[in-house]
Design an enzyme around this catalytic site. Structure first.
Site, PDB file in Angstrom:
ATOM      1  N   LYS A 172       0.836  -1.214   0.000  1.00 51.45           N
ATOM      2  CA  LYS A 172       0.000   0.000   0.000  1.00 51.45           C
ATOM      3  C   LYS A 172       0.870   1.263   0.000  1.00 51.45           C
ATOM      4  O   LYS A 172       0.583   2.232  -0.703  1.00 51.45           O
ATOM      5  CB  LYS A 172      -0.920  -0.049   1.232  1.00 51.45           C
ATOM      6  CG  LYS A 172      -1.617   1.236   1.580  1.00 51.45           C
ATOM      7  CD  LYS A 172      -2.654   1.629   0.568  1.00 51.45           C
ATOM      8  CE  LYS A 172      -3.328   2.932   0.989  1.00 51.45           C
ATOM      9  NZ  LYS A 172      -4.152   3.493  -0.065  1.00 51.45           N
ATOM     10  N   LYS A 241       0.917  11.170   5.879  1.00 50.86           N
ATOM     11  CA  LYS A 241       1.186  10.015   6.747  1.00 50.86           C
ATOM     12  C   LYS A 241       1.706   8.839   5.904  1.00 50.86           C
ATOM     13  O   LYS A 241       2.686   8.194   6.266  1.00 50.86           O
ATOM     14  CB  LYS A 241      -0.110   9.610   7.471  1.00 50.86           C
ATOM     15  CG  LYS A 241      -0.020   8.279   8.203  1.00 50.86           C
ATOM     16  CD  LYS A 241      -1.395   7.681   8.472  1.00 50.86           C
ATOM     17  CE  LYS A 241      -2.086   7.263   7.184  1.00 50.86           C
ATOM     18  NZ  LYS A 241      -3.348   6.559   7.374  1.00 50.86           N
TER      19      LYS A 241
HETATM   20  P1  NAD Z   1     -11.576   9.546   7.846  1.00 53.86           P
HETATM   21  O1  NAD Z   1     -10.828  10.464   8.763  1.00 53.86           O
HETATM   22  O2  NAD Z   1     -12.626  10.094   6.951  1.00 53.86           O
HETATM   23  O3  NAD Z   1     -12.260   8.369   8.711  1.00 53.86           O
HETATM   24  C1  NAD Z   1     -11.708   7.851   9.888  1.00 53.86           C
HETATM   25  C2  NAD Z   1     -12.864   7.539  10.829  1.00 53.86           C
HETATM   26  O4  NAD Z   1     -12.335   6.972  12.016  1.00 53.86           O
HETATM   27  C3  NAD Z   1     -13.666   8.787  11.249  1.00 53.86           C
HETATM   28  O5  NAD Z   1     -15.055   8.582  11.063  1.00 53.86           O
HETATM   29  C4  NAD Z   1     -13.330   8.940  12.739  1.00 53.86           C
HETATM   30  O6  NAD Z   1     -14.398   9.494  13.505  1.00 53.86           O
HETATM   31  C5  NAD Z   1     -13.056   7.489  13.099  1.00 53.86           C
HETATM   32  N1  NAD Z   1     -12.286   7.386  14.321  1.00 53.86           N
HETATM   33  C6  NAD Z   1     -11.326   8.212  14.791  1.00 53.86           C
HETATM   34  N2  NAD Z   1     -10.886   7.774  15.988  1.00 53.86           N
HETATM   35  C7  NAD Z   1     -11.595   6.646  16.275  1.00 53.86           C
HETATM   36  C8  NAD Z   1     -11.607   5.736  17.364  1.00 53.86           C
HETATM   37  N3  NAD Z   1     -10.792   5.884  18.396  1.00 53.86           N
HETATM   38  N4  NAD Z   1     -12.458   4.699  17.313  1.00 53.86           N
HETATM   39  C9  NAD Z   1     -13.283   4.515  16.264  1.00 53.86           C
HETATM   40  N5  NAD Z   1     -13.329   5.345  15.198  1.00 53.86           N
HETATM   41  C10 NAD Z   1     -12.479   6.392  15.215  1.00 53.86           C
HETATM   42  O7  NAD Z   1     -10.466   8.770   7.017  1.00 53.86           O
HETATM   43  P2  NAD Z   1     -10.652   7.959   5.638  1.00 53.86           P
HETATM   44  O8  NAD Z   1     -10.331   8.862   4.517  1.00 53.86           O
HETATM   45  O9  NAD Z   1     -11.943   7.223   5.694  1.00 53.86           O
HETATM   46  O10 NAD Z   1      -9.438   6.934   5.778  1.00 53.86           O
HETATM   47  C11 NAD Z   1      -9.488   5.825   6.654  1.00 53.86           C
HETATM   48  C12 NAD Z   1      -8.258   4.977   6.419  1.00 53.86           C
HETATM   49  O11 NAD Z   1      -8.236   4.530   5.058  1.00 53.86           O
HETATM   50  C13 NAD Z   1      -6.935   5.749   6.629  1.00 53.86           C
HETATM   51  O12 NAD Z   1      -5.988   4.893   7.200  1.00 53.86           O
HETATM   52  C14 NAD Z   1      -6.549   6.169   5.222  1.00 53.86           C
HETATM   53  O13 NAD Z   1      -5.160   6.370   5.091  1.00 53.86           O
HETATM   54  C15 NAD Z   1      -7.049   4.986   4.417  1.00 53.86           C
HETATM   55  N6  NAD Z   1      -7.393   5.281   3.014  1.00 53.86           N
HETATM   56  C16 NAD Z   1      -8.085   6.402   2.677  1.00 53.86           C
HETATM   57  C17 NAD Z   1      -8.408   6.635   1.328  1.00 53.86           C
HETATM   58  C18 NAD Z   1      -9.180   7.865   0.874  1.00 53.86           C
HETATM   59  O14 NAD Z   1      -9.196   8.134  -0.340  1.00 53.86           O
HETATM   60  N7  NAD Z   1      -9.844   8.601   1.764  1.00 53.86           N
HETATM   61  C19 NAD Z   1      -8.044   5.697   0.361  1.00 53.86           C
HETATM   62  C20 NAD Z   1      -7.374   4.548   0.745  1.00 53.86           C
HETATM   63  C21 NAD Z   1      -7.062   4.349   2.080  1.00 53.86           C
END
Ligand code: NAD
Length: 297
Positions: A172, A241
Site C-alpha cells: 500500500k 502520513k
Molecule cells: P476519515 O478520517 O474520513 O475516517 C476515519 C474515521 O475513524 C472517522 O469517522 C473517525 O471518527 C473514526 N475514528 C477516529 N478515531 C476513532 C476511534 N478511536 N475509534 C473509532 N473510530 C475512530 O479517514 P478515511 O479517509 O476514511 O481513511 C481511513 C483509512 O483509510 C486511513 O488509514 C486512510 O489512510 C485509508 N485510506 C483512505 C483513502 C481515501 O481516499 N480517503 C483511500 C485509501 C485508504
C-alpha cells in the site's frame, strides 16, 4: 464466512461507504465511531450502534477497521474498551493504512487475546469505496484469506500479499508513494503549461492520450483541480502520513528515496499553507500560488 456477523469500526470517508456496501449486500452490521453523524448515517441504513469497539467485538465474529492511523488502530485494538477484550470476535480485518510496524504491533496485541489481525489496506479512493472497485491488499494466513475473499469482494478486488502482517502495508505504501508523486508532479507540469498559455483541459486530454498519463491526470485533476473544487476526499494529512511511513520503511531497510522525500515536503507545505483539513488536491493549489497561475478548464 457466510453466516458470520460483521462489525465495522471507523465510518469515515472510506469506512462509511464500505459499511454501506456490506449492508446493501445483506449483512447486518454492528458499528462504532466517535462521530455521531457517521453513526446515524449507518444506523439509517440498518446498522446497530455500539458504545465501544469492544461492544462491537462482543456482538460479532469479524470486525472491520477503517481508522486514520496506527495510534488509533492500537487504541481500538488494545486500549480500554478495545477489541482485545471482546468475547466473540476472532478476526479483525484492518482496512486502514498504518505502515508495517504498526500492523505488526496490532497483530501482536490481538494475537495475545486469540484474535487474528488481518492486514488489509485498500486503494481506489472514495469513489472506489462507493462503487466497490477498491484494490484490497491482504496479508494473512492463506486459508483465512480464501475464507474472507467473498466478503472482501464487496469492496473490490482482493490481492494476496503473503502471510505476515505488514506485507500488505508495504504494498500500500509503495502504491501511495506513486499516487502522491503523480499529484505533485502533475501540479508542476500543469502550472508550467497554463502559465505559458496552454489550455488546461487540452493539456489533460493530450497527457491522457500520451506517455505522461497517470492517476492524477486521469482522475484527480479533471475532477478536483480543473473544476476548482479541490475535493478529492482524501486528506492531505493522510497522504502525508502514507509518504512519511513509506520513507521510514525505506530508510529502515536501506532504500534511498530522493524523489519521495521531495514529495513528502510538498505535502508538508500543503498542510502548512492550507491547514490541517487540506485535501490531497490542495497540493496543486499550493503550486498554483507559488507559480502565480490557476489550473482550470
Ligand atoms: P476519515 O478520517 O474520513 O475516517 C476515519 C474515521 O475513524 C472517522 O469517522 C473517525 O471518527 C473514526 N475514528 C477516529 N478515531 C476513532 C476511534 N478511536 N475509534 C473509532 N473510530 C475512530 O479517514 P478515511 O479517509 O476514511 O481513511 C481511513 C483509512 O483509510 C486511513 O488509514 C486512510 O489512510 C485509508 N485510506 C483512505 C483513502 C481515501 O481516499 N480517503 C483511500 C485509501 C485508504
Amino acid at each position: 464466512m457466510e453466516n458470520k456477523v460483521y462489525g465495522f469500526v471507523g465510518l469515515g470517508n472510506m469506512g462509511g461507504p464500505m459499511a454501506a456496501r456490506l449492508m446493501a449486500a445483506g449483512h447486518a452490521l454492528q458499528v462504532f465511531d466517535p462521530n455521531a453523524a457517521a453513526v446515524s448515517e449507518a444506523v439509517g441504513r440498518g446498522a446497530v450502534a455500539q458504545p465501544s469497539p469492544r461492544a462491537v467485538g462482543d456482538a460479532c465474529d469479524v470486525v472491520f477497521l477503517s481508522l486514520p492511523d496506527g495510534k488509533v488502530v492500537q487504541a481500538v485494538a488494545g486500549g480500554t474498551d478495545g477489541l482485545a477484550g471482546a468475547s466473540r470476535a476472532r478476526t479483525v480485518v484492518d482496512l486502514s493504512t498504518i505502515g508495517p510496524e504498526a500492523a505488526r504491533g496490532a497483530f501482536a496485541t490481538l494475537a495475545a487475546s486469540g484474535i487474528v489481525y488481518v492486514d488489509a489496506p485498500i486503494s481506489g479512493g472514495v469513489g472506489g469505496a462507493v462503487k466497490g472497485t477498491l484494490a484490497v491488499m491482504v496479508a494473512a494466513p492463506r486459508a483465512l484469506y480464501d475464507e474472507l475473499l467473498p466478503v472482501l469482494q464487496t469492496f473490490g478486488t482482493g490481492f494476496y500479499m503473503g502471510e505476515e502482517a505488514g506485507l500488505a502495508q508495504v504494498m500500500k505504501l509503495a502504491n501511495n508513494l506513486l499516487s502522491a508523486t503523480a499529484v505533485a508532479i502533475t501540479a508542476e507540469a500543469m502550472a508550467m503549461g497554463v502559465k505559458s498559455g496552454l489550455d488546461a483541459r487540452t493539456m489533460i486530454d493530450v497527457i491522457n492520450a500520451g506517455s505522461g498519463r497517470n492517476s492524477a491526470t486521469v482522475d484527480k485533476f479533471p475532477k478536483a483541480v480543473l473544476t476548482g473544487t479541490f475535493d478529492v476526499g482524501f486528506a492531505a494529512k493522510l497522504a502525508h502520513k502514507d509518504v512519511r511511513l513509506c520513507l521510514a520503511e525505506a530508510e529502515a531497510i536501506g532504500v534511498p528515496m530522493m524523489v519521495g522525500s521531495a514529495v513528502r515536503e510538498m505535502l508538508v507545505a500543503t498542510i502548512a499553507v492550507c491547514g490541517p483539513r487540506a485535501d490531497y488536491s490542495d497540493v496543486a493549489r499550493v503550486v498554483e500560488d507559488w507559480a502565480g497561475t490557476k489550473i482550470r478548464g
